[in-house]
Motif scaffolding. Structure first.
Motif, short mmCIF file in Angstrom:
data_model
loop_
_atom_site.label_atom_id
_atom_site.label_comp_id
_atom_site.label_asym_id
_atom_site.label_seq_id
_atom_site.Cartn_x
_atom_site.Cartn_y
_atom_site.Cartn_z
N TRP A 201 0.83 -1.21 0.00
CA TRP A 201 0.00 0.00 0.00
C TRP A 201 0.87 1.26 0.00
N SER A 202 1.89 1.25 0.84
CA SER A 202 2.78 2.41 0.94
C SER A 202 3.50 2.67 -0.37
N ALA A 203 3.76 1.59 -1.13
CA ALA A 203 4.47 1.72 -2.41
C ALA A 203 3.52 2.06 -3.56
N GLY A 204 2.20 2.15 -3.28
CA GLY A 204 1.25 2.55 -4.30
C GLY A 204 0.67 1.43 -5.12
N LEU A 205 0.65 0.20 -4.61
CA LEU A 205 0.13 -0.94 -5.34
C LEU A 205 -1.32 -1.24 -4.96
N ALA A 206 -2.05 -1.83 -5.89
CA ALA A 206 -3.36 -2.41 -5.59
C ALA A 206 -3.13 -3.79 -4.96
N VAL A 207 -3.97 -4.17 -4.00
CA VAL A 207 -3.73 -5.38 -3.21
C VAL A 207 -4.86 -6.39 -3.39
N ILE A 208 -4.48 -7.66 -3.53
CA ILE A 208 -5.40 -8.79 -3.51
C ILE A 208 -4.98 -9.70 -2.36
N ALA A 209 -5.94 -10.12 -1.54
CA ALA A 209 -5.60 -10.93 -0.37
C ALA A 209 -6.73 -11.90 -0.06
N PRO A 210 -6.44 -12.98 0.68
CA PRO A 210 -7.49 -13.94 1.03
C PRO A 210 -8.44 -13.37 2.09
N ASN A 211 -9.67 -13.79 2.01
CA ASN A 211 -10.68 -13.39 2.99
C ASN A 211 -10.50 -14.25 4.24
N PHE A 212 -9.43 -13.93 4.98
CA PHE A 212 -8.99 -14.82 6.06
C PHE A 212 -8.19 -14.04 7.10
N LEU B 34 -8.35 -7.10 -12.01
CA LEU B 34 -7.49 -5.93 -11.74
C LEU B 34 -6.58 -5.62 -12.92
N ILE B 35 -6.09 -6.65 -13.58
CA ILE B 35 -5.21 -6.43 -14.73
C ILE B 35 -5.96 -5.68 -15.84
N GLU B 36 -7.21 -6.04 -16.04
CA GLU B 36 -7.98 -5.46 -17.14
C GLU B 36 -8.66 -4.14 -16.79
N ASP B 37 -8.80 -3.84 -15.50
CA ASP B 37 -9.52 -2.64 -15.07
C ASP B 37 -8.55 -1.65 -14.43
N ARG B 38 -7.98 -0.79 -15.24
CA ARG B 38 -6.99 0.17 -14.75
C ARG B 38 -7.60 1.13 -13.72
N GLN B 39 -8.81 1.57 -13.95
CA GLN B 39 -9.44 2.51 -13.02
C GLN B 39 -9.62 1.89 -11.64
N LEU B 40 -10.02 0.62 -11.59
CA LEU B 40 -10.17 -0.06 -10.30
C LEU B 40 -8.81 -0.20 -9.62
N ARG B 41 -7.78 -0.56 -10.39
CA ARG B 41 -6.43 -0.66 -9.81
C ARG B 41 -6.03 0.65 -9.15
N GLU B 42 -6.22 1.75 -9.86
CA GLU B 42 -5.82 3.06 -9.34
C GLU B 42 -6.64 3.44 -8.12
N THR B 43 -7.93 3.13 -8.12
CA THR B 43 -8.78 3.45 -6.97
C THR B 43 -8.35 2.68 -5.74
N LEU B 44 -8.11 1.38 -5.91
CA LEU B 44 -7.67 0.56 -4.77
C LEU B 44 -6.32 1.03 -4.24
N ALA B 45 -5.42 1.40 -5.15
CA ALA B 45 -4.10 1.86 -4.73
C ALA B 45 -4.19 3.17 -3.96
N ILE B 46 -5.00 4.10 -4.45
CA ILE B 46 -5.15 5.41 -3.77
C ILE B 46 -5.76 5.22 -2.39
N ASN B 47 -6.82 4.41 -2.30
CA ASN B 47 -7.46 4.17 -1.00
C ASN B 47 -6.54 3.42 -0.05
N GLY B 48 -5.75 2.48 -0.58
CA GLY B 48 -4.80 1.76 0.25
C GLY B 48 -3.75 2.69 0.83
N ALA B 49 -3.25 3.61 -0.02
CA ALA B 49 -2.25 4.58 0.45
C ALA B 49 -2.82 5.48 1.53
N ARG B 50 -4.13 5.76 1.45
CA ARG B 50 -4.77 6.58 2.47
C ARG B 50 -4.94 5.81 3.78
#
Length: 390
Positions: free
Chosen positions: A309-320, A351-367
């Motif tokens: 998140w700090s590096a500006g990446l979108a994250v995928i993780a297990p629901n666990f 996420l690979i195909e949806d650039r806008q979603l990637r950027e949204t998740l990355a921005i919110n993660g950084a916040r």
């Protein structure tokens, strides 16, 4: 105030999440609050002294003392090599030798608090911290580095087993956990009065990409130890399916462990040599994060997720475990069903195909990661230290 950490492994060539936790915590509090820190750890692995590992190191903010080697280490290694396990008598002799050596070190003798890390299947260094605490009549703090309660063979913490419960009830002055689920378990066990919820932490500016991102093919990254319980092969199997729809995607695997050679063989068998990079051990993962777009965590990727998140990446993780507590699905990350190759594949392709979603998740993660800033979290541990002394 002098705090002595006790942890079984602390080698500069194998810095993992827990080792980074100790380094960052001690470095920050030593400078900001003038707390003195030392660490008692091990020097041997089976029967051999690990190469390039010093007996004693002084980093200024942390003094590290490594126990061993001694003759019983050779005997212990021989038993593991020939029998596959350590006989009970050898365990007792080994522990006695570690304890006697630890008692003689000045860092243990002058400590005001002993701090142990984790409650897993191997209690050798946990017991070492307990015995030192008893001997010097100093309070003991335990930090639970685990996101769920369960079998150690599956990465869980056996908090409700009789021996561990007795330790937490009788020997520990304060318990910290980063998981609300674990905190609820401690409260149900009657330990709520000594338990504290303190999240893990990260230094966000340290991981922020200093330069603009250059054009590159979409890159997925996994960072973690390559051990069976952490299931890095799940990421590889899912990525194979991803390439069937997105052949230009790339995967970088950063880390080392028992599965390293197996993963290399899988890459060859899957014809992924041109798509997957095995980066091995890395003391600085930032360049790999900065050249990636999507971070994938498995069941044990809490600190690495904060770094991503700090590096500006979108994250995928297990629901666990702790990850489902940390990530808000479709707001600051995507959650997939644990151990589901198909679900992880679908999340990756999305996420690979949806650039806008990637950027949204990355921005919110950084916040979101700002609330995990070491400047906010580390002082809370200092308050725990003060409370057990008072």
């Amino acid at each position: 105030m002098h705090v002595c950490h006790v942890w079984e492994r602390f080698w500069p060539i194998e810095i993992g999440g827990l080792e980074r936790y100790i380094l960052w915590l001690t470095n920050y509090l030593a400078k900001k609050q003038s707390i003195e820190f030392s660490l008692i750890t091990g020097r041997t692995k089976f029967m051999l002294v690990t190469k390039n590992i010093k007996k004693y190191e002084d980093a200024g903010f942390l003094k590290v003392y490594r126990l061993g080697p001694n003759p019983v280490d050779v005997l212990n290694g021989a038993c593991i090599y020939t029998l596959g396990a350590t006989p009970r008598l050898v365990e007792k002799i080994k522990f006695a030798s570690l304890y006697q050596e630890a008692l003689k070190w000045k860092g243990a003798q002058t400590s005001d608090i002993f701090h142990i890390h984790g409650i897993w299947h191997d209690l050798e260094y946990i017991n070492l911290g307990i015995y030192l605490s008893r001997h010097y009549h100093k309070p003991l703090v335990v930090t639970l580095h685990g996101g769920f309660v369960g079998s150690p063979l599956q990465g869980g913490m056996p908090l409700e087993s009789p021996p561990v419960k007795a330790i937490l009830e009788d020997d520990v002055a304060a318990i910290t956990t980063y998981s609300r689920e674990v905190l609820n378990t401690l409260e149900r066990m009657g330990l709520g009065n000594k338990s504290h919820l303190i999240t893990n932490f990260v230094d966000p500016p340290h991981f922020k990409n200093p330069s603009s991102v250059e054009p590159h093919k979409i890159t997925v990254i996994y960072v973690g130890r390559l051990e069976p319980v952490q299931t890095p092969d799940l990421v590889l199997r899912a990525f194979k399916k991803v390439t069937e729809q997105v052949p230009n995607a790339k995967l970088v695997i950063v880390g080392y462990g028992r599965l390293f050679e197996k993963l290399k063989l899988m890459i060859k068998e899957m014809n992924l040599e041109d798509s997957v990079t095995m980066a091995g051990k890395q003391t600085d993962v930032r360049p790999f994060l900065w050249s990636s777009d999507i971070f994938v965590a498995t069941n044990f990727g809490y600190i690495a997720t904060l770094e991503a998140w700090s590096a500006g990446l979108a994250v995928i993780a297990p629901n666990f475990g702790i990850l489902k507590e940390t990530i808000n699905h479709e707001q600051n990350g995507l959650l997939f069903e644990p151990e589901s190759v198909d679900d992880l594949t679908a999340a990756l392709i999305r996420l690979i195909e949806d650039r806008q979603l990637r950027e949204t998740l990355a921005i919110n993660g950084a916040r979101i990661v700002q609330s995990y800033d070491i400047r906010v979290v580390a002082p809370k541990m200092s308050l725990v230290y003060q409370s057990v002394i008072n």
